[in-house]
Design a protein around this motif. Structure first.
Motif, mmCIF file in Angstrom:
data_model
loop_
_atom_site.group_PDB
_atom_site.id
_atom_site.type_symbol
_atom_site.label_atom_id
_atom_site.label_comp_id
_atom_site.label_asym_id
_atom_site.label_seq_id
_atom_site.Cartn_x
_atom_site.Cartn_y
_atom_site.Cartn_z
ATOM 1 N N LEU A 68 0.735 -1.308 -0.177
ATOM 2 C CA LEU A 68 -0.083 0.061 0.200
ATOM 3 C C LEU A 68 0.581 1.147 -0.056
ATOM 4 N N LYS A 69 2.075 1.149 0.516
ATOM 5 C CA LYS A 69 3.033 2.374 0.540
ATOM 6 C C LYS A 69 2.416 3.256 1.322
ATOM 7 N N LEU A 70 1.773 3.238 2.431
ATOM 8 C CA LEU A 70 1.199 4.363 3.274
ATOM 9 C C LEU A 70 2.352 5.487 3.943
ATOM 10 N N GLY A 71 3.425 4.739 3.649
ATOM 11 C CA GLY A 71 4.415 5.548 4.590
ATOM 12 C C GLY A 71 4.923 6.825 3.416
ATOM 13 N N GLU A 72 4.279 6.708 2.282
ATOM 14 C CA GLU A 72 4.756 7.949 1.379
ATOM 15 C C GLU A 72 3.766 9.072 2.003
ATOM 16 N N SER A 73 3.016 8.874 2.892
ATOM 17 C CA SER A 73 2.108 10.049 3.386
ATOM 18 C C SER A 73 3.133 10.716 4.534
ATOM 19 N N LEU A 74 3.987 10.165 4.964
ATOM 20 C CA LEU A 74 4.801 10.997 5.954
ATOM 21 C C LEU A 74 5.312 12.254 5.498
ATOM 22 N N ASP A 75 5.155 13.275 6.329
ATOM 23 C CA ASP A 75 5.765 14.686 5.830
ATOM 24 C C ASP A 75 7.236 14.630 5.910
ATOM 25 N N THR A 76 7.989 14.749 4.929
ATOM 26 C CA THR A 76 9.362 14.509 4.917
ATOM 27 C C THR A 76 10.051 15.609 3.965
ATOM 28 N N SER A 77 11.288 15.770 4.219
ATOM 29 C CA SER A 77 12.004 16.917 3.447
ATOM 30 C C SER A 77 12.231 16.583 1.850
ATOM 31 N N GLY A 78 11.297 15.574 1.363
ATOM 32 C CA GLY A 78 11.407 15.363 -0.190
ATOM 33 C C GLY A 78 12.740 14.707 -0.614
ATOM 34 N N PHE A 79 13.615 15.591 -1.496
ATOM 35 C CA PHE A 79 14.803 15.229 -2.030
ATOM 36 C C PHE A 79 15.861 14.527 -0.884
ATOM 37 N N PHE A 80 15.869 15.119 0.237
ATOM 38 C CA PHE A 80 16.663 14.823 1.412
ATOM 39 C C PHE A 80 16.029 13.764 2.457
ATOM 40 N N SER A 81 14.806 13.281 2.007
ATOM 41 C CA SER A 81 14.365 12.646 3.253
ATOM 42 C C SER A 81 15.213 11.093 3.400
ATOM 43 N N TRP A 82 16.225 10.882 2.472
ATOM 44 C CA TRP A 82 17.104 9.874 2.781
ATOM 45 C C TRP A 82 18.025 10.259 4.074
ATOM 46 N N LEU A 83 18.328 11.519 4.056
ATOM 47 C CA LEU A 83 19.268 12.127 5.207
ATOM 48 C C LEU A 83 18.443 12.251 6.478
ATOM 49 N N GLU A 84 17.215 12.176 6.431
ATOM 50 C CA GLU A 84 16.183 12.127 7.608
ATOM 51 C C GLU A 84 16.184 10.713 8.263
ATOM 52 N N VAL A 85 16.281 9.680 7.277
ATOM 53 C CA VAL A 85 16.171 8.351 7.758
ATOM 54 C C VAL A 85 17.388 8.121 8.346
ATOM 55 N N ILE A 86 18.735 8.364 8.089
ATOM 56 C CA ILE A 86 19.952 8.203 8.577
ATOM 57 C C ILE A 86 19.560 8.959 10.022
#
Length: 597
Positions: A346-364
């Motif tokens: 379902l990929k409901l995680g797409e609804s998280l409010d992230t920084s877009g292009f830099f979301s990978w950095l948020e994950v780290i």
């Protein structure tokens, strides 16, 4: 402080006072909405005589709808409510329309009410959660009494037998059935809507639409747009490949005219997402509304329409997620084994409010923060430790940038001389400046890259600390910072403060402003004097004052991050200033541009 600087600060403050004064007068603060009263199972509800009764315009709209006017119910019952409670939620239903009038998240406390977060917020007698209207979203929802049947502890059904008025009398035409099914440990329930018609049933078709399903009028906790500037309401939509969110304004009704496979409404920490089991049956657009219908409180509601239905029997299945806007919960619906409904992809995680292009950095950063928390068991301490580690990790870049700035200040007289000499020849000026930079070993690009990288890190940390779900309700210091997702509080005042500050007296914004002024002061003292001291002092004193107004109600976690960052940067700048003062320059550029020791 110079006279010009003082006047600049006074004028800036006056502008802010006037702005917030106008805002308070013409955009008054919204009052909290009344919570929907939760009544016990199978208790008759006596309608109150208040402003929640259908208005004249609403009644007129119903009368003008031929489809609504054509059908009547054969059931004569009183309104009752029913409750289903799981480990996660407490849902209260009414048999009027078979709708939800209260939906409490039991594991997430609303500190303002002392109860679980109410996700069926702003419900009224004419607008309830998961109501169905025949035809499009402009039509009023079904308001008739349905027959209710509680099938088991986690399943309840509502059905309504409609009869068509004909010259020969009443003739059974179709039955609409709504069945809600819950699981003990799930934030997601299943809603089945069945349209069952006799052979004479011609189907449901109002301008190409059979019916429209709506979400709750609002999601909790209560949202005060004037005070909660770091919160928001968003319309969500995902088409299987791309996610789209739209920040909602106030008192609007708009159409999202793109395809979607799931859609819903979200606040900062909680969301409602509706997932049709077969999205091909749905109209390839969705409506959303922020109309003000009750208690001067704007809705935040999505309307999802089903394509026209032909004769016979049809059952549509919807999976409805109502819960935390957190990766931990949303990720369960990517793998069937991780949820009780066996839903996957379902990929409901797409609804998280992230920084877009830099979301990978948020994950780290999130991973590092969580590892620190496992050791210290306090999210506030974890923020301080992570901020400290990152600031020291970025110190080589900070030092390189500071040294580059010092070199630029050192050659400022030569730079100004070149600008005066070649003011009519930009190309020659650029060549001479590059030659000067080369002589002192300064690379402008090398100075910019550390600043860009530092900015990316700071931006990702800001996004993380402002939206991380685990900060909600997380205590740092009892009696002062009981919730990292809200502003701190040293006292609750009996009056409302101006500028939409609310009634809380806060200390963190003051500490932040002081730290920002000190950091700016020592940063400026690190080099030679500027040609425009007034502007520099305006930035030093004026900007922190502006930030005080902007950040007064900022989440405590975010302010702790900024304060710690400023304190560490201040210490690092003092160290850099000291080392530069004691270190004799190896190169001085003479006025003629030649090197000499």
């Amino acid at each position: 402080m110079e006279k010009n600087t003082l006047w600049a600060i006074i004028l800036s403050t006056a502008v802010l006072v006037v702005f917030f004064g106008i805002q308070a007068k013409f955009m008054p603060k919204q009052q909290p909405s009344q919570q929907t009263e939760q009544v016990s199972e199978a208790t008759e509800v006596v309608p109150e005589k208040n402003d929640e009764q259908p208005t004249e315009n609403e009644l007129k709209k119903t009368a003008e709808n031929p489809l609504l006017q054509e059908f009547t119910s054969d059931a004569e019952q009183t309104e009752e409510t029913f409750t289903i409670t799981t480990n996660k939620v407490k849902a209260t239903f009414t048999n009027r329309g078979g709708d939800i009038i209260s939906y409490e998240l039991l594991e997430h406390l609303d500190t303002d009410t002392g109860k679980g977060v109410e996700m069926a917020d702003n419900v009224s007698s004419t607008n309830r959660a998961f109501a169905v209207s025949l035809g499009g979203s402009a039509n009023l929802p079904l308001n008739s009494i349905f027959t209710a049947r509680k099938i088991d502890d986690y399943t309840i059904g509502f059905f309504y037998t409609a009869q068509k008025q004909t010259d020969a009398g009443l003739q059974k035409d179709f039955t609409i059935v709504k069945t809600y099914t819950f699981k003990p440990d799930e934030y997601t329930f299943k809603l089945d809507i069945t349209i069952d018609g006799e052979p004479t049933f011609a189907g449901l078709n109002v301008d190409g639409i059979a019916y429209t399903l709506r979400t709750s009028p609002q999601v909790g906790p209560h949202y005060n747009r004037k005070v909660d500037r770091y919160d928001m309401r968003q319309f969500l939509a995902y088409n299987g490949e791309k996610f789209k969110s739209v920040n909602l304004g106030e008192n609007q009704s708009k159409t999202y005219d793109k395809e979607w496979t799931w859609a819903g409404i979200a606040g900062k920490y909680f969301e409602i997402v509706v997932v049709p089991s077969d999205s091909s049956k749905m109209v390839k657009s969705a409506d959303y509304s922020t109309k003000i219908e009750k208690n001067n409180y704007a809705n935040a509601q999505a309307f999802l329409s089903r394509n026209a239905i032909g004769a016979g029997q049809t059952t549509d299945t919807y999976y409805v997620y109502i819960g935390p806007r957190s990766e931990k919960e949303l990720a369960k619906y990517n793998i069937a084994e991780n949820n009780s409904w066996n839903l996957s992809g379902l990929k409901l995680g797409e609804s998280l409010d992230t920084s877009g292009f830099f979301s990978w950095l948020e994950v780290i950063l999130k991973f590092l923060l969580e590892q620190i928390y496992k050791v210290v068991k306090n999210w506030g301490v974890a923020i301080i430790i992570l901020t400290t580690l990152l600031k020291f990790a970025m110190f080589p870049l900070t030092r390189k940038t500071a040294l580059g700035t010092a070199k630029m200040q050192q050659i400022q007289p030569q730079t100004q001389a070149l600008q005066a000499k070649y003011k009519d020849n930009p190309q020659k000026l650029q060549q001479e400046q590059m030659k000067l930079y080369k002589e002192i070993g300064y690379n402008p690009m090398a100075g910019c890259l550390p600043m860009v990288f530092t900015f990316i890190i700071l931006y990702a940390m800001y996004r993380l600390f402002n939206n991380y779900f685990e900060f909600r309700g997380a205590m740092f210091i009892p009696g002062w910072i009981p919730d990292l997702s809200k502003g701190d509080s040293v006292a609750t005042l009996p009056i409302e403060l101006p500028f939409s500050f609310g009634n809380q007296l806060r200390l963190l914004p003051i500490i932040y402003v002081v730290s920002q002024i000190l950091f700016s002061k020592f940063t400026q003292n690190g080099g030679t004097a500027s040609t425009n001291q007034t502007q520099m002092k305006m930035m030093m004193y004026g900007m922190p004052l502006v930030f005080f107004f902007i950040f007064y109600n900022a989440p405590a976690g975010l302010l702790i991050y900024w304060i710690v960052s400023n304190v560490i940067q201040l210490a690092q700048q003092l160290f850099i200033n000291h080392s530069m003062k004691n270190k004799q320059p190896t190169l001085v550029v003479a006025k003629n541009g030649k090197k000499r020791k």
